[in-house]
Design a protein around this motif. Structure first.
Motif, short mmCIF file in Angstrom:
data_model
loop_
_atom_site.label_atom_id
_atom_site.label_comp_id
_atom_site.label_asym_id
_atom_site.label_seq_id
_atom_site.Cartn_x
_atom_site.Cartn_y
_atom_site.Cartn_z
N ILE A 1 5.32 -0.64 -9.20
CA ILE A 1 5.28 0.58 -8.40
C ILE A 1 6.67 1.21 -8.37
CG2 ILE A 1 4.59 1.58 -6.21
CD1 ILE A 1 2.38 0.00 -7.80
N ASP A 2 6.76 2.47 -8.85
CA ASP A 2 8.02 3.20 -8.86
C ASP A 2 8.12 4.19 -7.70
OD1 ASP A 2 8.76 1.89 -11.26
OD2 ASP A 2 7.52 3.32 -12.40
N ALA A 3 6.99 4.72 -7.23
CA ALA A 3 6.95 5.60 -6.06
C ALA A 3 5.70 5.25 -5.27
CB ALA A 3 6.92 7.07 -6.48
N ALA A 4 5.84 5.23 -3.94
CA ALA A 4 4.77 4.75 -3.06
C ALA A 4 3.49 5.55 -3.26
CB ALA A 4 5.21 4.82 -1.61
N GLY A 5 2.37 4.86 -3.14
CA GLY A 5 1.07 5.52 -3.26
C GLY A 5 -0.04 4.50 -3.30
N THR A 6 -1.23 4.99 -3.56
CA THR A 6 -2.41 4.13 -3.59
C THR A 6 -2.77 3.80 -5.03
OG1 THR A 6 -3.27 5.07 -1.54
CG2 THR A 6 -4.85 3.96 -2.96
N ILE A 7 -3.02 2.51 -5.27
CA ILE A 7 -3.44 2.02 -6.57
C ILE A 7 -4.77 1.30 -6.39
CG2 ILE A 7 -2.86 0.53 -8.53
CD1 ILE A 7 -0.94 2.86 -8.14
N VAL A 8 -5.75 1.63 -7.21
CA VAL A 8 -7.04 0.93 -7.19
C VAL A 8 -7.24 0.29 -8.56
CG1 VAL A 8 -9.54 1.16 -7.01
CG2 VAL A 8 -8.07 2.46 -5.46
#
Length: 250
Positions: A60-67
């Protein structure tokens, strides 16, 4: 299937060893670097990423949602750790046995499909991609009012409907088909579900999903293995030329 829904922070690394391909959904705001051996790719927008079998990492390089979506048999360790693993200790007789689809003729490698390059089109159901193990329908976030005179109650004969809610509130309407035995009838269910959530509807329940107006909504449908009915519709599966279909079971 196994669904891993991660609210990720910079520096997180999602490393897994799989016995088959899997799909990573990089959602709005997230930026990642995906790697499989010497194959390394950066993704900084809403995208569907197919990862090869073996050991791979999503950094992860920038925060966010991963599915991430896996065929359950390809990740037995993850499957055993699922919060609802006990509910699947005994197979559902209504669900067909999971079997992988044919491998891509060009071989397994990281494949990135940027959703902006594949806009929604009239007459096509969402934005569908498949690999040899799973299928995703990557819808578009929306705040537009829904037309509730055109909902689509339906059922599936032998696979579960799995919807991953990213944003918004939805009511999932479910109905058990009447049979000649009145004792088997059940009242309709109307399940309000707030995001984030994963909703599993077993066959052969009749179901449809109603988004709540007045708020932003975002939902993704996932299937394991890929669906024959979607795959048989000309033009529906965007990457169909990379993944051959098997013969439909008799």
């Amino acid at each position: 299937m196994v669904v891993a829904h991660t609210l990720a922070s910079p520096g997180d690394e999602l490393t897994v060893h799989t016995e088959g391909e899997y799909i990573v959904m990089v959602l709005e705001g997230a930026e990642v670097t995906v790697s499989h051996g010497d194959d390394v790719t950066s993704v900084d927008e809403y995208a569907v990423v197919i990862m090869p079998s073996g050991s791979s990492t999503v950094r992860i390089d920038a925060a966010g949602t991963i599915v991430r979506v896996f065929g359950a048999r390809t990740v037995p360790t993850l499957a055993a750790r699922c919060a609802n693993a006990a509910e699947y200790a005994t197979p559902d007789p209504n669900v067909a046995d999971w079997q992988p689809w044919p491998a891509p003729p060009a071989g397994e490698h990281i494949r990135v499909y940027k959703c902006a390059e594949h806009p929604l089109e009239p007459g096509r159901m969402g934005r569908i991609f498949r690999c040899s193990t799973v299928m995703v329908n990557a819808f578009e976030p929306s705040s537009e009012p829904g037309d509730f005179t055109r909902v689509s109650p339906h059922h599936h004969d032998d696979f579960e409907q799995v919807s991953v809610q990213i944003d918004g509130e939805f009511t999932h309407h479910m109905r058990v088909t009447w049979t000649p035995d009145i004792g088997s009838w059940r009242d309709d269910e109307h399940q309000l579900t707030r995001s984030p959530a994963t909703v599993v509807i077993p066959p052969p329940l009749i179901h449809t999903t109603q988004p709540h107006n007045g708020m932003r909504r975002f939902l993704i449908d996932v299937f394991a293995p890929p669906r024959f009915d979607f795959s048989e519709q000309p033009g529906w599966v965007i990457n169909a030329d990379e993944y051959p279909m098997p013969e439909r079971p008799a």
